[in-house]
Design a protein around this motif. Structure first.
Motif, PDB file in Angstrom:
ATOM      1  N   ALA A 418      35.014  37.202  48.908  1.00  0.00           N
ATOM      2  CA  ALA A 418      35.667  36.156  48.615  1.00  0.00           C
ATOM      3  C   ALA A 418      35.132  34.844  49.706  1.00  0.00           C
ATOM      4  O   ALA A 418      34.944  33.711  49.377  1.00  0.00           O
ATOM      5  CB  ALA A 418      36.949  36.198  49.227  1.00  0.00           C
ATOM      6  N   ARG A 419      34.930  35.147  51.155  1.00  0.00           N
ATOM      7  CA  ARG A 419      34.361  34.384  51.783  1.00  0.00           C
ATOM      8  C   ARG A 419      32.905  33.829  51.669  1.00  0.00           C
ATOM      9  O   ARG A 419      32.785  32.391  51.621  1.00  0.00           O
ATOM     10  CB  ARG A 419      34.343  34.759  53.266  1.00  0.00           C
ATOM     11  CG  ARG A 419      35.629  34.919  54.055  1.00  0.00           C
ATOM     12  CD  ARG A 419      35.537  35.111  55.580  1.00  0.00           C
ATOM     13  NE  ARG A 419      34.856  35.989  56.181  1.00  0.00           N
ATOM     14  CZ  ARG A 419      35.191  37.282  56.474  1.00  0.00           C
ATOM     15  NH1 ARG A 419      36.587  37.684  56.496  1.00  0.00           N
ATOM     16  NH2 ARG A 419      34.360  38.231  56.909  1.00  0.00           N
ATOM     17  N   ALA A 421      31.623  33.658  48.539  1.00  0.00           N
ATOM     18  CA  ALA A 421      31.953  32.850  47.313  1.00  0.00           C
ATOM     19  C   ALA A 421      32.329  31.228  47.810  1.00  0.00           C
ATOM     20  O   ALA A 421      31.843  30.428  47.063  1.00  0.00           O
ATOM     21  CB  ALA A 421      32.951  33.401  46.420  1.00  0.00           C
ATOM     22  N   GLU A 422      33.337  31.278  48.692  1.00  0.00           N
ATOM     23  CA  GLU A 422      33.961  30.068  49.280  1.00  0.00           C
ATOM     24  C   GLU A 422      32.594  29.261  49.877  1.00  0.00           C
ATOM     25  O   GLU A 422      32.430  27.869  49.526  1.00  0.00           O
ATOM     26  CB  GLU A 422      34.859  30.140  50.104  1.00  0.00           C
ATOM     27  CG  GLU A 422      35.427  29.104  50.629  1.00  0.00           C
ATOM     28  CD  GLU A 422      36.647  29.176  51.602  1.00  0.00           C
ATOM     29  OE1 GLU A 422      37.229  28.098  52.147  1.00  0.00           O
ATOM     30  OE2 GLU A 422      37.061  30.444  51.960  1.00  0.00           O
ATOM     31  N   ILE A 426      31.444  28.456  44.780  1.00  0.00           N
ATOM     32  CA  ILE A 426      31.647  29.096  43.348  1.00  0.00           C
ATOM     33  C   ILE A 426      32.812  29.951  43.510  1.00  0.00           C
ATOM     34  O   ILE A 426      33.289  30.425  44.601  1.00  0.00           O
ATOM     35  CB  ILE A 426      30.463  29.828  42.916  1.00  0.00           C
ATOM     36  CG1 ILE A 426      30.031  30.852  43.910  1.00  0.00           C
ATOM     37  CG2 ILE A 426      29.391  28.839  42.733  1.00  0.00           C
ATOM     38  CD1 ILE A 426      28.772  31.787  43.394  1.00  0.00           C
ATOM     39  N   SER A 427      33.219  30.425  42.447  1.00  0.00           N
ATOM     40  CA  SER A 427      34.425  31.344  42.475  1.00  0.00           C
ATOM     41  C   SER A 427      33.914  32.935  42.876  1.00  0.00           C
ATOM     42  O   SER A 427      32.793  33.024  42.547  1.00  0.00           O
ATOM     43  CB  SER A 427      35.051  31.223  40.773  1.00  0.00           C
ATOM     44  OG  SER A 427      34.158  31.933  39.887  1.00  0.00           O
ATOM     45  N   ARG A 428      34.976  33.803  42.903  1.00  0.00           N
ATOM     46  CA  ARG A 428      34.692  35.095  43.428  1.00  0.00           C
ATOM     47  C   ARG A 428      34.014  35.726  42.079  1.00  0.00           C
ATOM     48  O   ARG A 428      33.086  36.428  42.131  1.00  0.00           O
ATOM     49  CB  ARG A 428      35.802  35.828  43.871  1.00  0.00           C
ATOM     50  CG  ARG A 428      35.370  37.074  44.504  1.00  0.00           C
ATOM     51  CD  ARG A 428      36.649  37.857  45.203  1.00  0.00           C
ATOM     52  NE  ARG A 428      37.865  38.035  44.349  1.00  0.00           N
ATOM     53  CZ  ARG A 428      38.828  38.840  44.927  1.00  0.00           C
ATOM     54  NH1 ARG A 428      38.856  38.907  46.070  1.00  0.00           N
ATOM     55  NH2 ARG A 428      39.865  38.767  44.276  1.00  0.00           N
ATOM     56  N   LYS A 429      34.907  35.502  40.962  1.00  0.00           N
ATOM     57  CA  LYS A 429      34.397  36.036  39.672  1.00  0.00           C
ATOM     58  C   LYS A 429      32.725  35.739  39.394  1.00  0.00           C
ATOM     59  O   LYS A 429      31.942  36.377  39.005  1.00  0.00           O
ATOM     60  CB  LYS A 429      35.167  35.714  38.585  1.00  0.00           C
ATOM     61  CG  LYS A 429      35.064  36.140  37.235  1.00  0.00           C
ATOM     62  CD  LYS A 429      35.560  35.742  36.164  1.00  0.00           C
ATOM     63  CE  LYS A 429      35.619  36.216  34.748  1.00  0.00           C
ATOM     64  NZ  LYS A 429      34.292  36.014  34.229  1.00  0.00           N
ATOM     65  N   ASN A 430      32.577  34.431  39.568  1.00  0.00           N
ATOM     66  CA  ASN A 430      31.065  33.993  39.443  1.00  0.00           C
ATOM     67  C   ASN A 430      30.306  34.466  40.399  1.00  0.00           C
ATOM     68  O   ASN A 430      28.846  34.832  39.741  1.00  0.00           O
ATOM     69  CB  ASN A 430      31.226  32.146  39.494  1.00  0.00           C
ATOM     70  CG  ASN A 430      29.785  31.748  39.080  1.00  0.00           C
ATOM     71  OD1 ASN A 430      28.589  32.344  39.257  1.00  0.00           O
ATOM     72  ND2 ASN A 430      29.827  30.339  38.621  1.00  0.00           N
ATOM     73  N   TRP A 432      30.527  37.545  41.838  1.00  0.00           N
ATOM     74  CA  TRP A 432      30.228  39.012  41.367  1.00  0.00           C
ATOM     75  C   TRP A 432      29.407  38.853  40.039  1.00  0.00           C
ATOM     76  O   TRP A 432      28.638  39.855  39.958  1.00  0.00           O
ATOM     77  CB  TRP A 432      31.700  39.616  40.671  1.00  0.00           C
ATOM     78  CG  TRP A 432      32.601  40.311  41.744  1.00  0.00           C
ATOM     79  CD1 TRP A 432      33.485  39.706  42.391  1.00  0.00           C
ATOM     80  CD2 TRP A 432      32.081  41.467  42.638  1.00  0.00           C
ATOM     81  NE1 TRP A 432      34.101  40.621  43.615  1.00  0.00           N
ATOM     82  CE2 TRP A 432      33.114  41.760  43.654  1.00  0.00           C
ATOM     83  CE3 TRP A 432      30.876  42.283  42.547  1.00  0.00           C
ATOM     84  CZ2 TRP A 432      33.150  42.729  44.460  1.00  0.00           C
ATOM     85  CZ3 TRP A 432      30.932  43.454  43.411  1.00  0.00           C
ATOM     86  CH2 TRP A 432      31.803  43.397  44.466  1.00  0.00           C
ATOM     87  N   GLU A 433      29.564  38.101  39.152  1.00  0.00           N
ATOM     88  CA  GLU A 433      28.474  38.259  37.830  1.00  0.00           C
ATOM     89  C   GLU A 433      27.153  37.933  38.176  1.00  0.00           C
ATOM     90  O   GLU A 433      26.227  38.559  37.819  1.00  0.00           O
ATOM     91  CB  GLU A 433      29.014  37.066  37.068  1.00  0.00           C
ATOM     92  CG  GLU A 433      30.332  37.207  36.324  1.00  0.00           C
ATOM     93  CD  GLU A 433      30.994  36.099  35.537  1.00  0.00           C
ATOM     94  OE1 GLU A 433      30.461  35.180  35.634  1.00  0.00           O
ATOM     95  OE2 GLU A 433      31.901  36.419  34.642  1.00  0.00           O
TER      96      GLU A 433
END
Length: 440
Positions: A418-419, A421-422, A426-430, A432-433
């Motif tokens: 989460a950190r 991604a921030e 970008i988003s956490r989902k982005n 992960w992908e």
């Protein structure tokens, strides 16, 4: 038949534990499942496992504390993977610095876990035996599955491939897999490193007084390997005169010592190897055609390391484990160093990779192997890549840069998704992908 590689699973969730056990067994692994650290501790002290898969949080303690406790006691530990929720990622990252292998976060891709285990343990064949003695790439797995049949049936084998690809290792594996001769000698000779006269005496032996310095009779390698395996490396460098004598020995299964007259019968498996193109040498008149067809009964071509990069992490792990056994010093491979290893073409193949890891283990300060210690020459930086002589496409270069940048961001944020991604915007989902696409 060897027993399947056995895994130690430490997981208190009954649904996850049962599901993992079922999948491991379907994939050909054996599995012992423990729900608490106490019972797992006893098993790890008393038994050997190919790998451990452990949750962090358990009813009677913490999985990472169990790992650290056993390591401090000097218990030999196999590769250790942690399963953790997002909230425990920091604990998992910390224990990696103490020698754990890796961690995966819930929810995780089970196929990815199986692939990771196959790299650590070695792939399983259909009978459940480890087929990873040579590598984990598809090519080496196919060769590994073929070797038991060759060991049981083939009396003459030719192995070709560039210098350093592991031709002798394959020959030794064939010898080991033959129950009828595995306890008999394996004798290796480099035909390119001896003069014609020395090579003849080395292959066929000599009688006392056969030449100056022959103060006693000595059997050659054909006699020494009787009942076992004779490995003739760099047979393409053998002089033509010796090729005639080798052909006669192979056809008649008899040798005559230098200075002797009495034929001596031998019964052995002959494995020849070369980095040269024998067919081209035949066309040039530098290798006898009749000898070529005599040793070309079964032909194994070993690809260079640049054509089977999947084997690089697996090989590196073998070399690091050997270093730990020899010195007692733990060494770790950070993502950026592994990335540099995967990008290098390794013209010297496995031999070059082994020397690079040994050098890095010695020159790297602390437990982490640095990129700079791997290579004698300065590395090309990301900014210099893509100039003259570049072999990557633009897409490959951009993907490499993206992967390196995300790895750096993950490290800077302690592996916290989460950190990270921030920080990347970008988003956490982005994230992960992207991580899944890049194999992170």
């Amino acid at each position: 038949m060897n027993a399947p590689a056995r895994l130690c699973l430490i997981e208190d969730d009954p649904i996850m534990g049962e599901s993992l056990c079922d999948r491991f067994e379907l994939e050909g692994f054996g599995c012992h499942w423990f729900r608490q650290t106490g019972e797992a501790r006893s098993a790890l002290v008393e038994q050997e496992y190919a790998a451990v898969i452990s949750d962090i949080r358990l009813p009677d303690g913490q999985g990472d504390e169990l790992f650290l406790s056993l390591a401090e006691q000097g218990v030999p530990l196999p590769p250790w993977l942690f399963i953790t929720a997002y909230g425990s990622v920091d604990r998992a990252v910390t224990v990696l610095k103490s020698g754990a292998t890796d961690y995966i976060t819930k929810p995780f891709d089970l196929d990815a876990l199986i692939d990771k285990l196959r790299i650590l343990v070695g792939p399983m064949d259909k009978e459940g035996e480890a087929a990873g003695a040579l590598g984990v790439s598809p090519t080496m797995r196919r060769i590994g599955r073929l070797l038991p049949r060759l060991a049981a049936q083939a009396g003459t084998i030719l192995i070709t491939g560039e210098s350093g690809v592991g031709k002798e290792a394959v020959a030794r594996e064939i010898h080991r897999l033959d129950p009828a001769s595995s306890d008999r000698p394996f004798i290796a000779v480099n035909c390119g490193g001896l003069t014609e006269s020395l090579l003849e005496a080395e292959l066929f032996g000599h009688e006392k007084g056969a030449f100056t310095g022959a103060v006693r009779a000595r059997p050659g390698v054909f006699e020494q390997a009787d009942g076992g395996t004779l490995f003739l490396d760099e047979v393409g460098d053998m002089p033509l005169v010796m090729q005639v004598k080798l052909l006669r020995a192979i056809q008649e299964r008899q040798v005559v010592r230098v200075g002797g007259e009495q034929p001596i019968s031998v019964n052995l498996r002959l494995i020849c190897a070369t980095h040269r193109d024998l067919r081209a040498l035949v066309d040039e008149g530098r290798f006898r055609e009749d000898l070529y067809y005599r040793i070309h009964v079964i032909h194994l071509r070993l690809p260079p390391l640049r054509e089977r990069r999947d084997d690089i992490p697996w090989l590196v792990r073998q070399f690091l484990e050997a270093f730990v056994r020899a010195t007692g010093e733990r060494k770790q491979l950070p993502p950026e160093t592994e990335h540099a290893l995967m990008r290098h073409d390794w013209p010297g193949n496995i031999r070059e990779l082994k020397h690079a890891i040994e050098r890095a283990c010695i020159l790297s300060p602390g437990e982490t192997l640095t990129r700079e210690a791997l290579f004698d020459e300065p590395l090309i930086t990301e900014g210099e890549e893509g100039t003259a002589g570049a072999t990557w496409t633009l897409s490959e270069h951009l993907q490499s840069c993206e992967r390196a940048y995300i790895v750096g961001a993950l490290e800077a944020n302690g592996g916290h998704v989460a950190r990270t991604a921030e920080s990347l915007g970008i988003s956490r989902k982005n994230l992960w992908e992207r991580m899944k696409r890049l194999g992170l």
